[in-house]
Design a protein around this motif. Structure first.
Motif, PDB file in Angstrom:
ATOM      1  N   GLU A 251       5.846  -3.138   4.535  1.00 21.15           N
ATOM      2  CA  GLU A 251       6.824  -2.540   3.623  1.00 21.15           C
ATOM      3  C   GLU A 251       6.146  -1.782   2.489  1.00 21.15           C
ATOM      4  OE1 GLU A 251       9.424  -5.621   2.280  1.00 21.15           O
ATOM      5  OE2 GLU A 251      10.232  -6.024   4.275  1.00 21.15           O
ATOM      6  N   SER A 252       5.029  -2.284   2.002  1.00 25.07           N
ATOM      7  CA  SER A 252       4.384  -1.641   0.854  1.00 25.07           C
ATOM      8  C   SER A 252       3.925  -0.219   1.189  1.00 25.07           C
ATOM      9  CB  SER A 252       3.198  -2.476   0.353  1.00 25.07           C
ATOM     10  OG  SER A 252       2.215  -2.663   1.353  1.00 25.07           O
ATOM     11  N   LEU A 253       3.550   0.041   2.445  1.00 20.23           N
ATOM     12  CA  LEU A 253       3.136   1.394   2.824  1.00 20.23           C
ATOM     13  C   LEU A 253       4.303   2.372   2.818  1.00 20.23           C
ATOM     14  CD1 LEU A 253       0.589   0.782   5.729  1.00 20.23           C
ATOM     15  CD2 LEU A 253       0.101   1.595   3.408  1.00 20.23           C
ATOM     16  N   ILE A 254       5.513   1.858   2.981  1.00 20.29           N
ATOM     17  CA  ILE A 254       6.687   2.735   2.901  1.00 20.29           C
ATOM     18  C   ILE A 254       6.927   3.152   1.455  1.00 20.29           C
ATOM     19  CG2 ILE A 254       9.182   2.886   3.302  1.00 20.29           C
ATOM     20  CD1 ILE A 254       8.811   0.785   5.526  1.00 20.29           C
ATOM     21  N   VAL A 255       6.765   2.205   0.553  1.00 26.60           N
ATOM     22  CA  VAL A 255       7.007   2.461  -0.866  1.00 26.60           C
ATOM     23  C   VAL A 255       5.847   3.231  -1.500  1.00 26.60           C
ATOM     24  CG1 VAL A 255       7.373   1.347  -3.110  1.00 26.60           C
ATOM     25  CG2 VAL A 255       8.481   0.433  -1.058  1.00 26.60           C
ATOM     26  N   ASP A 256       4.622   2.882  -1.131  1.00 26.59           N
ATOM     27  CA  ASP A 256       3.426   3.549  -1.650  1.00 26.59           C
ATOM     28  C   ASP A 256       2.436   3.707  -0.506  1.00 26.59           C
ATOM     29  OD1 ASP A 256       1.154   4.455  -2.862  1.00 26.59           O
ATOM     30  OD2 ASP A 256       1.001   2.861  -4.340  1.00 26.59           O
TER      31      ASP A 256
ATOM     32  N   SER B 226      -6.359 -10.112   5.255  1.00 24.30           N
ATOM     33  CA  SER B 226      -5.897 -10.449   3.906  1.00 24.30           C
ATOM     34  C   SER B 226      -4.644 -11.312   3.903  1.00 24.30           C
ATOM     35  CB  SER B 226      -5.624  -9.167   3.106  1.00 24.30           C
ATOM     36  OG  SER B 226      -4.498  -8.476   3.641  1.00 24.30           O
ATOM     37  N   ASP B 227      -3.833 -11.210   4.977  1.00 19.86           N
ATOM     38  CA  ASP B 227      -2.529 -11.882   5.003  1.00 19.86           C
ATOM     39  C   ASP B 227      -1.715 -11.482   3.779  1.00 19.86           C
ATOM     40  OD1 ASP B 227      -0.450 -13.450   5.807  1.00 19.86           O
ATOM     41  OD2 ASP B 227      -1.412 -15.373   5.403  1.00 19.86           O
ATOM     42  N   ALA B 228      -1.764 -10.185   3.450  1.00 22.92           N
ATOM     43  CA  ALA B 228      -1.106  -9.702   2.233  1.00 22.92           C
ATOM     44  C   ALA B 228      -0.712  -8.244   2.405  1.00 22.92           C
ATOM     45  CB  ALA B 228      -2.036  -9.856   1.031  1.00 22.92           C
ATOM     46  N   SER B 229       0.149  -7.794   1.528  1.00 21.73           N
ATOM     47  CA  SER B 229       0.492  -6.372   1.495  1.00 21.73           C
ATOM     48  C   SER B 229      -0.644  -5.599   0.839  1.00 21.73           C
ATOM     49  CB  SER B 229       1.794  -6.161   0.735  1.00 21.73           C
ATOM     50  OG  SER B 229       1.644  -6.573  -0.611  1.00 21.73           O
ATOM     51  N   SER B 230      -0.517  -4.287   0.824  1.00 18.57           N
ATOM     52  CA  SER B 230      -1.508  -3.464   0.122  1.00 18.57           C
ATOM     53  C   SER B 230      -0.800  -2.810  -1.054  1.00 18.57           C
ATOM     54  CB  SER B 230      -2.101  -2.402   1.047  1.00 18.57           C
ATOM     55  OG  SER B 230      -3.182  -1.754   0.418  1.00 18.57           O
ATOM     56  N   GLN B 231      -1.268  -3.094  -2.265  1.00 18.87           N
ATOM     57  CA  GLN B 231      -0.517  -2.776  -3.472  1.00 18.87           C
ATOM     58  C   GLN B 231      -1.343  -1.929  -4.445  1.00 18.87           C
ATOM     59  OE1 GLN B 231       1.146  -6.264  -5.316  1.00 18.87           O
ATOM     60  NE2 GLN B 231       1.897  -7.115  -3.398  1.00 18.87           N
ATOM     61  N   ALA B 232      -0.756  -1.737  -5.611  1.00 15.98           N
ATOM     62  CA  ALA B 232      -1.426  -1.081  -6.731  1.00 15.98           C
ATOM     63  C   ALA B 232      -0.950  -1.772  -8.009  1.00 15.98           C
ATOM     64  CB  ALA B 232      -1.086   0.411  -6.782  1.00 15.98           C
ATOM     65  N   PRO B 233      -1.797  -1.855  -9.017  1.00 16.11           N
ATOM     66  CA  PRO B 233      -1.396  -2.514 -10.270  1.00 16.11           C
ATOM     67  C   PRO B 233      -0.538  -1.599 -11.129  1.00 16.11           C
ATOM     68  CG  PRO B 233      -3.660  -1.788 -10.435  1.00 16.11           C
ATOM     69  CD  PRO B 233      -3.220  -1.460  -9.040  1.00 16.11           C
ATOM     70  N   GLU B 234       0.571  -1.179 -10.566  1.00 13.90           N
ATOM     71  CA  GLU B 234       1.459  -0.241 -11.253  1.00 13.90           C
ATOM     72  C   GLU B 234       2.846  -0.298 -10.635  1.00 13.90           C
ATOM     73  OE1 GLU B 234       0.342   3.762  -8.675  1.00 13.90           O
ATOM     74  OE2 GLU B 234      -0.920   3.248 -10.383  1.00 13.90           O
ATOM     75  N   GLY B 235       3.802   0.258 -11.336  1.00  9.47           N
ATOM     76  CA  GLY B 235       5.148   0.431 -10.818  1.00  9.47           C
ATOM     77  C   GLY B 235       5.800  -0.843 -10.341  1.00  9.47           C
ATOM     78  N   VAL B 236       6.488  -0.750  -9.223  1.00 10.28           N
ATOM     79  CA  VAL B 236       7.305  -1.840  -8.718  1.00 10.28           C
ATOM     80  C   VAL B 236       6.469  -3.068  -8.372  1.00 10.28           C
ATOM     81  CG1 VAL B 236       7.196  -1.061  -6.300  1.00 10.28           C
ATOM     82  CG2 VAL B 236       9.183  -2.372  -7.112  1.00 10.28           C
ATOM     83  N   PHE B 237       5.196  -2.868  -8.051  1.00 10.79           N
ATOM     84  CA  PHE B 237       4.365  -4.007  -7.665  1.00 10.79           C
ATOM     85  C   PHE B 237       4.144  -4.985  -8.817  1.00 10.79           C
ATOM     86  CE2 PHE B 237       2.900  -0.568  -4.751  1.00 10.79           C
ATOM     87  CZ  PHE B 237       3.422  -1.114  -3.584  1.00 10.79           C
ATOM     88  N   LEU B 238       4.258  -4.513 -10.030  1.00 10.99           N
ATOM     89  CA  LEU B 238       4.050  -5.380 -11.181  1.00 10.99           C
ATOM     90  C   LEU B 238       5.256  -6.262 -11.483  1.00 10.99           C
ATOM     91  CD1 LEU B 238       2.158  -2.976 -13.628  1.00 10.99           C
ATOM     92  CD2 LEU B 238       1.204  -4.743 -12.134  1.00 10.99           C
TER      93      LEU B 238
END
Length: 565
Positions: A94-99, A436-448
């Motif tokens: 899902e995270s790749l769809i958003v970012d 990683s068993d995790a999404s791929s994120q960024a320390p910004e926007g909706v991920f925070l």
């Protein structure tokens, strides 16, 4: 004096033109990019050599001492140059769809995200689409695809920075035909489920992925999993599983996975191998013995892991699966019934006889609440379940049930369950790769808006920094092999996972002396350091440690693609 006929002025002009063209061609750059003077870890596990890597279009065309010129050059003296890393368990669905930039992984050198732990992004029925849309949390998006192949093409067409691949989820196929109840398929339903697996394999799935501690995947019996995996095996696919137990029934779960592999004819991999709960920490040697025996008998059994002593899932792993039958909404409705709540609370306080009780294995004081949908509950992010229970003046069992009801979700939760000594031993296993068993994120926007597990930002950098450089558990060349060539071989991926002429130009450049994870459980949203350049299909997505914004990622499809009707 007249020139001979064969040397007419027109012919001389033509010869001059050809000579000029040849000179210009000789001077034109032979390559698009040359990475110069790096220490090359080619993915084979052999000691590195100093040399160059030449890239043209999307392929590596020369490795070693490369003569000639390129449109651009990258100086890599003193740096490690390696194939791009493969994340064997990615939840970037899902995270790749958003970012689409996949920054937390790219900045660790990941160039391929492999998805599908039990649940995949297809095949989806209209009911499943509606349910998944309604259940979305912080990340919201329209579901514009139906099949798994559609989803992979959807990402590729929208643009993503990493390559993407996926298993088809055993639970997804089950829900498509049976819904979310604890029921067994009829012969006709199982036939349709098998057909869905064949369809997904034809669309490029890597095999069948299961996740057997969570409802409704936990409702699948061994014979059902063998039937589905047999279809994948016919198409060159494998079986990969979050086993039925990683704790009290760990050895039995390993036996089941080996049996599914043997009966189906498919190779198998254990997702995130671990011994969960202090009472189970001593089981590693027995598990390794079982795997080695199966391998010696001719089965290809492999494993992957994340490099932390805590896992991350939801509060569904703290409650018996019978209360979750029928799906999230049915689970929440049952938790409003006082009699059912009393029964659930009693079962939470003891080992699960037929379910994996992570609440009992960790304890409320070792469970960090990391993800809520309800804005009113988000201030609880980062607190332990025990702390919230004290705040509310209730038992931890009652508090867990209340939070699920109030949030309308499984509530993201980090569980501290594993031994650091076992993590160190597992890193050294020769058939271990990493995810990683995790999404791929960024320390910004909706991920925070939510917390996360530090493996999101640090799993691969932690391996290379802590366990390779600082603790010398394995050599860097062995670590690179198990991040690249080993998983590519297990997945049956051609032309990726090595620094070889003809292979796709997924290449990373990093500093072995500085690569490190910075993410912590207290402050998880922090990028790792030390990764300098990352190329995906020959395109720079990370330059001098900064994301370029490029999205050259492609769908990487399995052996059955367009060959498994």
């Amino acid at each position: 004096m007249a020139l001979p006929r064969r040397f007419t002025p027109s012919l001389l002009l033509l010869c001059s033109s050809m000579l000029l063209s040849a000179t210009v061609a000789a001077q034109a750059p032979a390559y698009d990019l040359i990475i110069r003077g790096g220490t090359l870890y080619d993915g084979s596990g052999q000691p590195p050599v100093v040399g160059d890597v030449a890239i043209k279009d999307d392929r590596i065309v020369a490795v070693g001492k490369v003569a000639g010129t390129a449109k651009s050059e990258v100086q890599a003296k003193g740096m490690a140059v390696a194939p791009g890393f493969i994340n064997m368990l990615s939840w970037a669905t899902e995270s790749l769809i958003v970012d689409p930039k996949s920054q937390s992984d790219v900045r660790q050198g990941v160039t391929l995200e492999v998805m599908g732990e039990g649940w995949s992004m297809g095949p989806l029925s209209p009911t499943m689409k509606a349910q998944e849309t309604e259940r979305q949390g912080d990340l919201k998006f329209p579901i514009e695809w139906t099949s798994l192949g559609d989803y992979l093409s959807y990402l590729e067409k929208r643009g993503v920075s990493t390559n993407v691949a996926s298993f088809v989820g055993a639970a997804t196929v089950r829900v498509h035909e049976l819904g979310e109840g604890d029921v067994d398929p009829t012969p006709a339903q199982l036939t349709r489920m098998r057909a869905l697996v064949r369809q997904a394999m034809n669309e490029g799935a890597m095999g069948v992925g299961s996740s057997l501690i969570y409802a409704p995947g936990s409702y699948a019996e061994t014979d059902e999993l063998v039937a589905l995996t047999s279809e994948a095996a016919k198409c060159g696919g494998m079986y990969i599983s979050h086993m039925r137990s990683e704790g009290d029934r760990l050895e039995e779960a390993v036996d089941e996975l080996i049996a599914i592999s043997r009966r189906s004819g498919a190779p198998a991999e254990i997702y995130h191998l671990k011994m969960a709960g202090r009472s189970n920490w001593g089981k590693l040697d027995a598990v390794v013995k079982k795997i080695e025996a199966a391998r010696a008998a001719g089965q290809r059994i492999t494993t992957d892991m994340y490099t932390y002593t805590a896992g991350a899932t939801g509060l569904d792993a703290a409650m018996p699966t019978w209360v979750q039958a029928g799906g999230l909404e049915s689970w929440i409705e049952r938790l409003k019934d006082p009699a059912i709540r009393a029964r659930v609370a009693a079962e939470m306080k003891k080992p699960g006889s037929d379910w994996e009780n992570l609440y009992f294995g960790a304890g409320a004081d070792k469970m960090i609440l990391s993800g809520f949908k309800n804005e009113a509950l988000k201030p609880l992010t980062g607190k332990t379940l025990a702390e919230v229970a004290v705040m509310r003046g209730k038992s931890s069992e009652e508090t867990a049930m209340d939070l699920v009801v109030e949030d309308g979700s499984r509530v993201g939760t980090v569980y501290f369950l594993m031994s650091e000594d076992n993590v160190r031993k597992q890193v050294q296993l020769p058939w271990m790769s990493f995810g990683s068993d995790a999404s791929s994120q960024a320390p910004e926007g909706v991920f925070l808006k939510s917390g996360t597990h530090p493996r999101t930002y640090g799993n691969f950098a932690r391996l290379l920094g802590r366990y390779v450089r600082d603790e010398h558990l394995i050599s860097l060349e062995q670590a690179v092999y198990r991040l690249t060539t080993l998983p590519a071989s297990n997945l049956g991926i051609k032309d990726r996972g090595a620094l070889k002429p003809g292979y796709y130009a997924d290449v990373v450049v990093f500093d072995p002396a500085t690569i490190a994870d910075l993410s912590t459980f207290e402050k998880p949203h922090q990028y790792s350091i030390g990764m300098r350049d990352v190329f995906v299909n020959g395109v720079a997505v990370l330059r001098s440690g900064e994301h370029s914004g490029a999205t050259p990622g492609r769908a990487v499809r399995g052996a059955g693609w367009n060959r498994c009707e």
